[in-house]
Design a protein around this motif. Sequence first.
Motif, short mmCIF file in Angstrom:
data_model
loop_
_atom_site.label_atom_id
_atom_site.label_comp_id
_atom_site.label_asym_id
_atom_site.label_seq_id
_atom_site.Cartn_x
_atom_site.Cartn_y
_atom_site.Cartn_z
N ALA A 152 0.84 -1.20 0.00
CA ALA A 152 0.00 0.00 0.00
C ALA A 152 0.88 1.25 0.00
N LEU A 153 2.02 1.19 0.71
CA LEU A 153 2.90 2.35 0.75
C LEU A 153 3.56 2.59 -0.61
N ASN A 154 3.87 1.50 -1.33
CA ASN A 154 4.36 1.67 -2.70
C ASN A 154 3.36 2.46 -3.53
N ILE A 155 2.10 2.05 -3.43
CA ILE A 155 1.08 2.68 -4.26
C ILE A 155 0.82 4.11 -3.78
N VAL A 156 0.76 4.28 -2.44
CA VAL A 156 0.51 5.62 -1.91
C VAL A 156 1.74 6.52 -2.09
N ILE A 212 9.48 2.52 -2.61
CA ILE A 212 10.05 2.65 -1.26
C ILE A 212 9.63 1.46 -0.40
N GLY A 213 8.37 1.06 -0.51
CA GLY A 213 7.89 -0.10 0.26
C GLY A 213 8.66 -1.36 -0.13
N THR A 214 8.94 -1.48 -1.42
CA THR A 214 9.73 -2.63 -1.90
C THR A 214 11.10 -2.61 -1.25
N ALA A 215 11.75 -1.44 -1.25
CA ALA A 215 13.10 -1.36 -0.69
C ALA A 215 13.07 -1.69 0.80
N ILE A 216 12.11 -1.12 1.53
CA ILE A 216 12.07 -1.37 2.98
C ILE A 216 11.85 -2.85 3.25
N SER A 217 10.87 -3.46 2.58
CA SER A 217 10.59 -4.87 2.88
C SER A 217 11.74 -5.75 2.45
N ALA A 218 12.39 -5.43 1.33
CA ALA A 218 13.52 -6.25 0.88
C ALA A 218 14.66 -6.19 1.88
N ILE A 219 14.89 -4.99 2.44
CA ILE A 219 16.02 -4.85 3.37
C ILE A 219 15.65 -5.41 4.75
N VAL A 220 14.45 -5.10 5.22
CA VAL A 220 14.09 -5.50 6.59
C VAL A 220 13.67 -6.97 6.66
N LEU A 221 12.85 -7.42 5.71
CA LEU A 221 12.34 -8.79 5.78
C LEU A 221 13.19 -9.78 4.98
N GLY A 222 13.74 -9.32 3.87
CA GLY A 222 14.52 -10.21 3.03
C GLY A 222 14.16 -10.01 1.57
N PRO A 223 15.09 -10.34 0.66
CA PRO A 223 14.88 -10.03 -0.76
C PRO A 223 13.62 -10.68 -1.34
N TRP A 224 13.32 -11.93 -0.93
CA TRP A 224 12.19 -12.59 -1.57
C TRP A 224 10.87 -12.07 -1.05
N TRP A 225 10.84 -11.60 0.18
CA TRP A 225 9.64 -10.93 0.67
C TRP A 225 9.46 -9.63 -0.10
N VAL A 231 6.36 -8.31 -2.38
CA VAL A 231 5.78 -6.97 -2.32
C VAL A 231 5.70 -6.37 -3.72
N GLY A 232 6.78 -6.56 -4.49
CA GLY A 232 6.80 -6.04 -5.86
C GLY A 232 5.68 -6.62 -6.70
N ILE A 233 5.52 -7.94 -6.62
CA ILE A 233 4.49 -8.59 -7.43
C ILE A 233 3.10 -8.12 -7.00
N LEU A 234 2.89 -8.07 -5.68
CA LEU A 234 1.57 -7.64 -5.20
C LEU A 234 1.29 -6.18 -5.54
N THR A 235 2.35 -5.35 -5.56
CA THR A 235 2.15 -3.94 -5.93
C THR A 235 1.58 -3.83 -7.33
#
Lengths: 237, 298
Positions: A35-39, A56-69, A73-77
């Motif tokens: 949602a933050l990616n879209i917003v 930005i949401g993609t970058a945060i989740s990739a760094i904090v949760l891991g690249p595949w998460w 996020v990218g796919i769902l965006t």
Amino acid sequence: MTNAPVASAPKKSSRFNRNNLPTTLIVTLIPVSVALNIVGGYIASALRLPVYLDMIGTAISAIVLGPWWGALVGILTNTGSALITGPVSLPFALVNVVGALLWGYGVRSWGLGRTIPRFFILNIIVAIACTVVAAPIIVLVFGGATGNGADALTGTFLAVGQNLVGSVFSSNILTSLADKIIAGFVALAIIEALPKSLTQNIDIVKATPLKGVLLAVAGVVVGALIVVVFLAITAGS
Amino acid sequence: MSMQGALPVSLIPGDSVLHRVHPLPKMIWVVLYVVVAFMTQNIIVLYGMALLALLLGIIGGVVKPLLKAAFIIVPIGSSLLALQLMAPAVEQPWTQIAQLGPITLYEDGLYYGLVLLGRIVACLLMALVVVMTTHPSDLFTTLSKLKVPYTLNFMMAMTLQLIPVFQREVGIILSAQKSRGMKGNGFQAVLPSFVPVFVGAIERVQQLSISLESRGFGSAGHKTSYRQVRGKASDWVLAVIAIAAAALLGTVSIMRGGWSVSELLVVEPATAVAVWVVSASVFLGIIAFALILSFRKS
């Protein structure tokens, strides 16, 4: 009730969930990032910025949760925005996935988040990789158009004799560099402000004021502009 | 792609025939639209598909919001036509049709530009019609019936619910920051606006996660749904007709190598120049308008 299944026993063996974060937290963090990616794109246009800031949401989740998460996020965006802007934006999920993998592995495995210069270089790598993936999609699906101001640049490159893929690549790399570097550093500032329980295992440098970053971005973009103009003129003559 | 204003698309409540069709046939239509649109290069088929989608929009009573939402393709569509006239995304040789200073326009580009535009318009209209006439919960109930993992489904559904919440949040935070003297636009406003929105959202998520936890999210076993979606026989007939039509169009397109009917589109050089000038000016006009807006004091 003693043997009711526990929803979020941390699965330490799973290759995705190395953070020991509860599954429910991950399951809720991902929609938030999407949602933050879209917003983010919406904020960028509300602030009238010439960049998208929709990764930005993609970058945060990739760094904090891991690249595949991050990739998820990218796919769902793009699936989510397909419901808003139509299914033709779906192929761009690939761009988002590439960005997520590079940000995630870059910071978590390759140590590219340890210093500001390294992180800057990581963002440049992300920008270039995203353009390499995006340019063919833009040409094949949208005939070279993106609907933003950079198209005027694409047209100019075409007029001086550059071919279509080259022109799209050239104009896209300029917007992509500015976009991904700024997105990366905004993500850095946000990661620093997150609860420590989320970020304790990540080896990442402290955020830096955006002013210096913007100067560096301007430098990189001008440099890239000189290169692509030179290439276009050589291609045309 | 950047978005101007509020996100336009969501369910338009109604009780039309289209609203009552089961979500699965509607999803099948969208998928078939995308598949056929990318298989064919026949502009008659493509714009026919777009018209059919528009017709469905009229039947569904959503034609006004549909056209409003479809307006987002004007900048990209005009830019697409202008760029394609200059450099067709098809194999050379191209037929030159006009020369405009340093700019050469090609006949192939006009046709192929119309093909690309037709694809985008047809797929967009169909997707919008379906989104506007389908309740999101019905869509996700159907998806879970199709064995889409329930976690994935949950994440998608939650995203759609969060977007308007965050948009409201952004508005509140931007006003709060402005009242504290923040500049309302430009790069200085990036960190003071993005960081509170994101961090606030992510912190709030921890509560949500505990709430999910307490409701046994992720536990094994059969999941039931409050919403029940039932299809009528006529819904499945519609799906079968759509599949048959798509198979026919797809096969013909493949057998005829894209089924291009470019020979039908004979244009005078003046027409090509006019199309280029109009689409380029529309595009540049929109960009200039956006630029003027951004320099105007907010």
